[in-house]
Write an enzyme that holds these catalytic residues in place. Structure first.
Site, PDB file in Angstrom:
ATOM      1  N   GLU A  58       0.799  -1.229   0.000  1.00 37.49           N
ATOM      2  CA  GLU A  58       0.000   0.000   0.000  1.00 37.49           C
ATOM      3  C   GLU A  58       0.832   1.281   0.000  1.00 37.49           C
ATOM      4  OE1 GLU A  58      -2.987  -0.586   3.098  1.00 37.49           O
ATOM      5  OE2 GLU A  58      -4.090  -1.935   1.771  1.00 37.49           O
ATOM      6  N   GLU A 116      -6.485  -7.533  -1.893  1.00 33.97           N
ATOM      7  CA  GLU A 116      -7.015  -7.476  -0.526  1.00 33.97           C
ATOM      8  C   GLU A 116      -8.412  -6.912  -0.616  1.00 33.97           C
ATOM      9  OE1 GLU A 116      -5.106  -5.193   2.530  1.00 33.97           O
ATOM     10  OE2 GLU A 116      -3.091  -5.769   1.951  1.00 33.97           O
TER      11      GLU A 116
END
Ligand SMILES: *[C@@H]1O[C@H](CO)[C@@H](O)[C@H](O)[C@H]1NC(C)=O
Ligand SMILES: *[C@@H]1O[C@H](CO)[C@@H](O)[C@H](O)[C@H]1NC(C)=O
Ligand SMILES: *[C@@H]1O[C@H](CO)[C@@H](O)[C@H](O)[C@H]1NC(C)=O
Ligand SMILES: *[C@@H]1O[C@H](CO)[C@@H](O)[C@H](O)[C@H]1NC(C)=O
Ligand SMILES: *[C@@H]1O[C@H](CO)[C@@H](O)[C@H](O)[C@H]1NC(C)=O
Ligand SMILES: *[C@@H]1O[C@H](CO)[C@@H](O)[C@H](O)[C@H]1NC(C)=O
Length: 403
Positions: free
Chosen positions: A221, A330
């Site tokens: 991320e 995710e």
């Protein structure tokens, strides 16, 4: 996953707890290189081996090819797998994941500290301006070695990433504590980047021949608040080219959440360049990134859960247009099947989405008899909502692949 910090840390010491102090100014282009990295001695045998039935995973148009099969794949996230200290625990987790029909497992390939633990807690890299150290011992990358070995033994494929944007297990903050700068200057801080690349080389060279590696991933991320989008673009292009120079066998991906404008979007915040400081759609032209990633947490991003379905579809359409696979890497929505099943159905139905991986896998470890980290989005093997969140989706995937 962004920030379920307390639960994340239940399995290992908070690496960044002692990172304060010794801040030095952001390095300039005249900065000296970091002190040489020590690679600590190790008796761990490189587990990498290729068996006849196993090949390097690759792309095939907008699909993935795993061991000669191009179809839609299921997978999951096990960030803690490489931090387990008992081989039997790793064996159980990987055999359960394989038995469930999943193929891709994402593990944290980083565990950065500014203070070396003395209690046996696993750490991979110590970061310090006085000399960093990559721990290849039994409480270091030896644990990741065993994960690679277990993946090989169970026919599973790993996504291994190299740094966290968030401070869990060190992350960019641990680099900043050692070398100065902050979350946004890390991408261009030459001392930090040199150490990051030294770490990448240490990990990649360990498993470059293993067919159990699905892809190398630049970061978990990555974001760059308030930055020009060129910052992450240049970092991603540079780092992915570097990885390819070390290892042409494996795919490389970014590990980002998928922010930025897309054709047909509703203009909400995640579709702005402000959300991540990058433009996901533009980053797709980086030729050394083999596929694109997206994550999905509508509640963390201030959106309704139903907003998730077009998020999946618009990313898939962009990947189909670009001719690269998209991985829904995710996703989490209150651990609620009613909320998440429509995202799973959309991912399976959308051309351009090649696989999806729920956050996160849970199991009961044989060494302790206790359950793995519960961050509120954990689905435990064959317990609770396992069937409606995992097993039923895998059944749907098999049916779609057979059709
Ligand atoms: C490696 O193994 C040998 C033989 O078992 C042992 O003598 C040596 O201390 C080990 N080295 C390390 C760094 O663990
Ligand atoms: C590696 O692969 C070769 C050829 O398949 C096999 O003979 C050998 O036993 C394997 N080694 C390990 C450590 O698995
Ligand atoms: C992760 O990224 C965000 C956005 O740039 C930033 O605010 C945050 O500080 C980062 N986390 C860490 C630990 O650096
Ligand atoms: C790429 O990384 C290397 C090594 O850290 C650095 O010297 C170089 O300036 C970087 N290039 C770009 C374009 O960021
Ligand atoms: C990739 O996209 C960026 C942003 O749109 C653009 O500036 C750059 O010229 C493109 N590069 C290539 C090689 O197409
Ligand atoms: C799951 O979400 C649905 C739709 O928002 C809601 O009606 C339901 O109560 C939730 N189930 C649980 C167990 O929270």
């Amino acid at each position: 996953m962004k920030n379920l910090t307390a639960a994340f840390l239940s399995l290992a010491t908070a690496a960044s707890a002692s990172c304060v102090g010794s801040k030095i100014p952001t390095t300039s282009s005249t900065a000296v290189a970091a002190q040489p990295t020590t690679v600590s001695s190790s008796n761990v045998t490189n587990p990498s081996n290729s068996s006849a039935s196993s090949s390097f995973a690759k792309t095939n148009g907008v699909l993935f090819d795993i061991d000669g099969v191009s179809e839609y794949f299921a997978g999951t996230n096990c960030y803690w797998c490489g931090f387990l200290t008992e081989n039997g625990d790793v064996d159980l987790v990987f055999s359960d994941i394989a038995a469930s029909g999943m193929k891709i497992v994402r593990v944290w390939g980083f565990n950065d500290v500014n203070t070396k633990p003395t209690d046996g807690t696993v750490w991979y890299q110590y970061l310090s301006a006085e000399g960093s150290e990559i721990n290849t011992g039994v409480d270091g990358l030896g644990r990741l070695d065993y994960v690679v070995q277990a993946a090989e033994a169970n026919g599973l494929k790993l996504i291994i990433n190299f740094v966290n944007n968030w401070s869990d297990y060190g992350g960019i903050a641990a680099y900043s504590s050692a070398f100065g700068g902050d979350a946004t200057t890390w991408y261009t801080n030459l001392v930090a980047q040199n150490q990051y690349q030294a770490y990448i080389e240490a990990v990649v060279s360990r498993y470059s021949e293993s067919t159990a590696v699905f892809a190398w991933e630049l970061a978990n991320e990555p974001r760059c608040d308030g930055c020009d989008v060129s910052v992450i673009y240049n970092w991603a292009a540079n780092t992915s080219a570097y990885i390819k120079s070390l290892d042409s066998n494996h795919m490389v991906t970014m590990g980002d959440e998928g922010f930025g404008p897309l054709d047909g979007d509703d203009g909400s915040y995640p579709y702005t360049t402000s959300a991540g400081g990058y433009t996901w759609r533009s980053n797709m032209n980086i030729t050394t990134l083999d596929f694109a990633t997206l994550h999905l947490y509508p509640d963390s991003w201030g959106q309704d859960y139903s907003w998730g379905t077009p998020w999946v579809e618009l990313h898939g359409a962009a990947c189909a247009a670009e001719g690269k696979p998209c991985l829904l890497e995710e996703y989490g929505g209150n651990n609620n099947c009613t909320i998440e099943n429509p995202w799973q159905d959309a991912a399976l139905a959308t051309d351009g989405i090649a696989a999806d991986m729920f956050w996160q896998y849970g199991d009961t470890l044989p060494s302790s008899g206790s359950q793995t980290s519960d961050d509120g989005n954990t689905v435990y093997y064959k317990q609770g909502n396992w069937d409606c969140m995992v097993a039923d989706h895998i059944t749907d995937i098999k049916a779609a692949n057979a059709a």
